[in-house]
Design a protein around this motif. Sequence first.
Motif, PDB file in Angstrom:
ATOM      1  N   UNK A 312       0.806  -1.043   0.294  1.00  0.00           N
ATOM      2  CA  UNK A 312      -0.022   0.117   0.006  1.00  0.00           C
ATOM      3  C   UNK A 312       0.853   1.339   0.158  1.00  0.00           C
ATOM      4  N   UNK A 313       2.244   1.212  -0.261  1.00  0.00           N
ATOM      5  CA  UNK A 313       3.058   2.211  -0.145  1.00  0.00           C
ATOM      6  C   UNK A 313       3.672   2.746   1.284  1.00  0.00           C
ATOM      7  N   UNK A 314       3.407   2.006   2.325  1.00  0.00           N
ATOM      8  CA  UNK A 314       3.937   2.287   3.598  1.00  0.00           C
ATOM      9  C   UNK A 314       5.364   1.533   3.594  1.00  0.00           C
ATOM     10  N   UNK A 315       6.270   2.527   4.357  1.00  0.00           N
ATOM     11  CA  UNK A 315       7.433   2.147   4.473  1.00  0.00           C
ATOM     12  C   UNK A 315       7.688   1.735   5.941  1.00  0.00           C
ATOM     13  N   UNK A 316       8.114   0.049   5.976  1.00  0.00           N
ATOM     14  CA  UNK A 316       8.354  -0.275   7.280  1.00  0.00           C
ATOM     15  C   UNK A 316       9.922  -0.666   7.632  1.00  0.00           C
ATOM     16  N   UNK A 317      10.209   0.213   8.812  1.00  0.00           N
ATOM     17  CA  UNK A 317      11.526   0.122   9.214  1.00  0.00           C
ATOM     18  C   UNK A 317      11.484  -0.672  10.550  1.00  0.00           C
ATOM     19  N   UNK A 318      12.547  -1.806  10.798  1.00  0.00           N
ATOM     20  CA  UNK A 318      12.895  -2.297  11.922  1.00  0.00           C
ATOM     21  C   UNK A 318      14.206  -2.096  12.442  1.00  0.00           C
ATOM     22  N   UNK A 319      14.623  -1.450  13.494  1.00  0.00           N
ATOM     23  CA  UNK A 319      15.906  -1.397  14.133  1.00  0.00           C
ATOM     24  C   UNK A 319      16.557  -2.481  14.745  1.00  0.00           C
ATOM     25  N   UNK A 320      17.653  -2.243  15.026  1.00  0.00           N
ATOM     26  CA  UNK A 320      18.438  -3.449  15.481  1.00  0.00           C
ATOM     27  C   UNK A 320      17.649  -3.991  16.906  1.00  0.00           C
ATOM     28  N   UNK A 321      17.354  -3.061  17.615  1.00  0.00           N
ATOM     29  CA  UNK A 321      16.736  -3.286  19.033  1.00  0.00           C
ATOM     30  C   UNK A 321      15.372  -3.832  18.833  1.00  0.00           C
ATOM     31  N   UNK A 322      14.818  -3.957  17.638  1.00  0.00           N
ATOM     32  CA  UNK A 322      13.202  -4.382  17.510  1.00  0.00           C
ATOM     33  C   UNK A 322      12.363  -3.274  17.331  1.00  0.00           C
ATOM     34  N   UNK A 323      12.839  -2.081  17.485  1.00  0.00           N
ATOM     35  CA  UNK A 323      11.823  -0.810  17.322  1.00  0.00           C
ATOM     36  C   UNK A 323      11.336  -0.860  15.951  1.00  0.00           C
ATOM     37  N   UNK A 324      10.012  -0.817  15.805  1.00  0.00           N
ATOM     38  CA  UNK A 324       9.529  -0.746  14.566  1.00  0.00           C
ATOM     39  C   UNK A 324       8.774   0.488  14.190  1.00  0.00           C
ATOM     40  N   UNK A 325       8.829   1.008  13.249  1.00  0.00           N
ATOM     41  CA  UNK A 325       8.288   2.334  12.638  1.00  0.00           C
ATOM     42  C   UNK A 325       7.653   2.086  11.403  1.00  0.00           C
ATOM     43  N   UNK A 326       6.362   2.374  11.137  1.00  0.00           N
ATOM     44  CA  UNK A 326       5.692   2.195   9.720  1.00  0.00           C
ATOM     45  C   UNK A 326       5.274   3.583   9.361  1.00  0.00           C
ATOM     46  N   UNK A 327       5.770   3.928   8.458  1.00  0.00           N
ATOM     47  CA  UNK A 327       5.355   5.408   7.808  1.00  0.00           C
ATOM     48  C   UNK A 327       4.229   5.300   6.782  1.00  0.00           C
ATOM     49  N   UNK A 328       3.310   5.717   6.835  1.00  0.00           N
ATOM     50  CA  UNK A 328       2.004   5.677   6.130  1.00  0.00           C
ATOM     51  C   UNK A 328       2.165   6.412   4.567  1.00  0.00           C
ATOM     52  N   UNK A 329       1.292   6.013   3.784  1.00  0.00           N
ATOM     53  CA  UNK A 329       1.494   6.962   2.293  1.00  0.00           C
ATOM     54  C   UNK A 329       1.001   8.294   2.789  1.00  0.00           C
ATOM     55  N   UNK A 330       1.443   9.187   2.007  1.00  0.00           N
ATOM     56  CA  UNK A 330       1.011  10.652   1.883  1.00  0.00           C
ATOM     57  C   UNK A 330      -0.396  10.539   1.458  1.00  0.00           C
ATOM     58  N   UNK A 331      -1.149  11.434   2.085  1.00  0.00           N
ATOM     59  CA  UNK A 331      -2.708  11.695   1.359  1.00  0.00           C
ATOM     60  C   UNK A 331      -2.719  12.144   0.066  1.00  0.00           C
TER      61      UNK A 331
END
Length: 331
Positions: A312-331
């Motif tokens: 769907x265009x979301x960018x998913x990032x998982x850092x080495x400590x397990x922290x997860x960030x999901x950046x949603x698509x622009x409106x």
Amino acid sequence: WPHSTGMLKRLVGRHLRWYVDRGAVRVDGTLRQALTATGSDEIIERYISTGATYWAMQAFGGLWSLRDDDPFWSAPEEPLPAEQGDYVKVFPQPGWVVTATGGEIQRFNAGSVKPGYGMKYNKLVYSTAFPFNVGLGHGQISPDSCLCLISNGVFGTRTKNLTSAVGEPGWLRMRYEISINRDVHLVETVIVPYQRRHLRAHRVRLDKNTQAAVQAIEGAAPLGYDPGAQPFSQVDALEAWAGVDQRVSWIRGLQGYDGAGLWRADPCGNSMHAACMLPELWIEEVEPEHELICIVGFDAVDSGQEADWLPDGTLRVVWENGERVEVPPLA
């Protein structure tokens, strides 16, 4: 002003001392037009007087207006927020994420673009430890802290923002144009900060009418230094490092790049220093639709992370400590 007098004194004093210690005042007592003794004159704002040198008088004018018995003169300096601890602050307007790590500040910039003012306003990130390049090198703009597309030898970077967004816990996403030789290319960029590193992901769509081949360069933070310094550098297949005086800047390609190197120019146009080395990634020929992911660092710590685009265009990032960030698509 919601803060203490001591913090105000620290803020004002640290600013003035920083410039004075770096030669902002000439031997005859007048202020330079450049910010420091070795910085580029291209920092000058040419729309007012002789480069707006005496905007600095705003600070002195405020101090001169204080009474002799004002608490400002006797209060001890108190630590600034960045000196008290690390933080991440998200500002939907003007589209910034500001981070502090170990007393150093980075300002990530999704929303501020000002064509016609050179490279002063359109960097992806600004750092207190790594002053940006403001002038031209070899007649072209510097690729520090930005993605540059190149067509027929002409460099181009973010020209016009179309839309942008920032969000918690600290991410930026922007869609913008890069105009070169009458072609208008479309780029969508996502930035996810993490301590003294950040991940960048780009989706580039070239102008369908482009006739010439398009190359690309992406730069980390410029490592500025002055005469007498002994910088070091290292370049591998998809990674470049540069360091001096316990400051290190590096960039590593994760997807879509062809090689790494060091961008140099004389003069380099650094806003504070006489010379600089710039770790860079390069692309020999940008595809009509090209995806890029890289990691940029301001320390000597290795990093491990995962990053991928979802359907769907979301960018998913998982850092080495397990922290997860999901950046949603622009409106």
